[in-house]
Motif scaffolding. Structure first.
Motif, short mmCIF file in Angstrom:
data_model
loop_
_atom_site.label_atom_id
_atom_site.label_comp_id
_atom_site.label_asym_id
_atom_site.label_seq_id
_atom_site.Cartn_x
_atom_site.Cartn_y
_atom_site.Cartn_z
N ARG A 118 -6.51 9.50 -0.41
CA ARG A 118 -5.18 9.95 -0.58
C ARG A 118 -5.14 10.53 -2.13
NH1 ARG A 118 -2.08 9.91 3.50
NH2 ARG A 118 -0.66 9.52 2.22
N LEU A 119 -4.12 11.38 -2.74
CA LEU A 119 -4.22 10.82 -4.38
C LEU A 119 -3.25 9.54 -4.52
CD1 LEU A 119 -3.21 14.98 -3.95
CD2 LEU A 119 -5.03 13.58 -5.65
N ARG A 120 -1.71 9.39 -3.64
CA ARG A 120 -1.34 8.52 -3.62
C ARG A 120 -0.40 8.59 -5.14
NH1 ARG A 120 -2.48 5.10 -0.42
NH2 ARG A 120 -4.44 4.75 0.61
N LEU A 121 0.04 9.41 -5.51
CA LEU A 121 1.43 10.69 -6.46
C LEU A 121 2.03 9.36 -7.07
CD1 LEU A 121 0.77 14.15 -6.66
CD2 LEU A 121 -0.42 12.10 -7.90
N ARG A 176 -5.47 2.47 -5.99
CA ARG A 176 -6.32 2.64 -4.69
C ARG A 176 -6.50 3.95 -4.19
NH1 ARG A 176 -4.61 -2.13 -1.55
NH2 ARG A 176 -3.37 -3.24 -2.51
N THR A 177 -7.19 4.78 -5.30
CA THR A 177 -8.07 6.34 -5.26
C THR A 177 -8.41 6.51 -5.90
OG1 THR A 177 -6.91 8.69 -4.95
CG2 THR A 177 -6.30 6.88 -6.95
N VAL A 178 -9.92 7.48 -5.40
CA VAL A 178 -10.73 8.00 -6.42
C VAL A 178 -10.10 8.77 -6.83
CG1 VAL A 178 -11.61 9.40 -4.65
CG2 VAL A 178 -12.97 8.87 -6.45
N TRP A 179 -8.98 9.27 -6.94
CA TRP A 179 -8.75 11.27 -8.29
C TRP A 179 -8.63 10.56 -9.26
CZ3 TRP A 179 -10.21 15.35 -6.17
CH2 TRP A 179 -10.32 15.46 -4.84
N THR A 180 -8.14 9.72 -9.56
CA THR A 180 -8.00 9.00 -11.04
C THR A 180 -8.40 8.24 -11.96
OG1 THR A 180 -7.94 6.53 -10.17
CG2 THR A 180 -5.82 7.30 -10.58
#
Length: 327
Positions: A80-83, A223-227
């Motif tokens: 999840r992006l969790r922006l 809590r996200t791999v996108w960072t």
């Protein structure tokens, strides 16, 4: 240290997870190294998009295959992006590499290995004025970060939480070391040429360890791999390219400046200092506060599996303790 005697289900679960790690390593190393060998047998350059894609996405393919084989699913993968909750971490991941590049250039200027001439940027990209190069690179980081997700989904999201459970520093160091070794073929196929091979690999490895500490901290805290994917893109597209163009190549494309080892060292010291701060401040541990409705809808965070899943080293120790206690 006291170890819990594992039940039969726990032992089966540990064996299942170990099988998943074997699947991950087989695909990640076998597939990537096969792709990196293509320049030896074909006319493809190490920089060819096909070679790069094969290499960069094998960790993700290995992680997907391992999760399917073990039936672990993807609830702890940090997809999840969790922006809404993680936007400060995205900002750090985006701007942080530029800050490291500025520090590296400042260090190069201080020690007289760069003359401070920014006009060299105008010669780096055909048809692009020098003032526009950095903004374009920052935009490219946002657009191309999904490509670097291929590595982060494998190393930071899958492998790291499954090594040395409950010991964040040990798991990050081991993951960083494995990640560094995985890159070693690049030093033999023409992708990077160190003036002193063994020293270059050693400095490179320390760089990967430092980078993994920072990437893991970003992933764990957000809590996200996108960072982590965004920061990885910034490292490759901003730090590496700016220092290569301005310092190593001297803007003339002839690599007339210092070699890769010296250029790597320019940003390694500030990275190590940031890593020390991360470790001293406990930033490798998942935040204990409630992250809100967005986290509850998205399932467990990226780090939760580390507290719920014993790694292969822990499983071996527990099994040994169980056998000695029953004898």
């Amino acid at each position: 240290m006291t170890y819990v005697v594992p039940t039969e289900i726990d032992q089966l679960s540990r064996r299942n997870r170990t099988r998943g790690l074997w699947v991950f390593f087989l695909i990640t190393f076998g597939g990537a190294w096969a792709g990196m060998s293509l320049p030896f047998f074909t006319d493809l350059s190490p920089l060819h998009p096909l070679v790069q894609i094969i290499f960069g996405f094998m960790p993700a393919l290995g992680a997907v295959a391992a999760r399917l084989v073990t039936g672990e699913g993807f609830s702890d993968a940090g997809l999840r992006l969790r922006l809404r909750t993680a936007w400060p971490h995205y900002l750090i991941a985006w701007l942080g590499p530029l800050a490291f590049a500025v520090v590296g250039l400042g260090t190069a200027r201080l020690f007289g290995i760069w003359d401070g001439d920014l006009s060299q940027l105008g010669d780096s990209v055909d048809g692009v004025p020098g003032w526009a190069v950095v903004p374009l690179l920052m935009l490219a980081v946002l657009i191309l970060s999904p490509i670097y997700w291929g590595e982060e989904f494998g190393w930071t999201s899958y492998l790291r939480p499954r090594l040395c459970s409950g010991r964040p520093l040990a798991s990050v160091v081991l993951t960083g070391a494995i990640w560094a070794v995985w890159h070693y073929p690049l030093a033999f196929n023409g992708y990077i040429e160190f003036e002193h091979l063994l020293l270059g690999l050693a400095v490179w490895s320390v760089g990967f360890l430092a980078l993994e500490v920072m990437l893991a901290a970003l992933a764990v805290r957000s809590r996200t791999v996108w960072t982590a994917s965004l920061a990885h893109a910034g490292n490759n597209l901003v730090i590496s390219l700016l220092l290569e163009v301005l310092v190593m190549n001297g803007g003339d494309g002839k690599e007339s400046g210092p070699g890769p080892i010296s250029v790597t060292l320019l940003t390694l010291l500030p990275m190590v200092l940031v890593c020390i701060w991360i470790l001293r401040s406990g930033k490798l541990e998942a935040p204990s506060d409630d992250a809100g409705d967005e986290d509850r809808r998205g399932g467990r965070g990226i780090e939760d599996s580390a507290s719920l899943t014993s790694g292969p080293l822990d499983a071996f120790t527990s099994l040994t303790a169980s056998k000695s206690g029953s004898s």
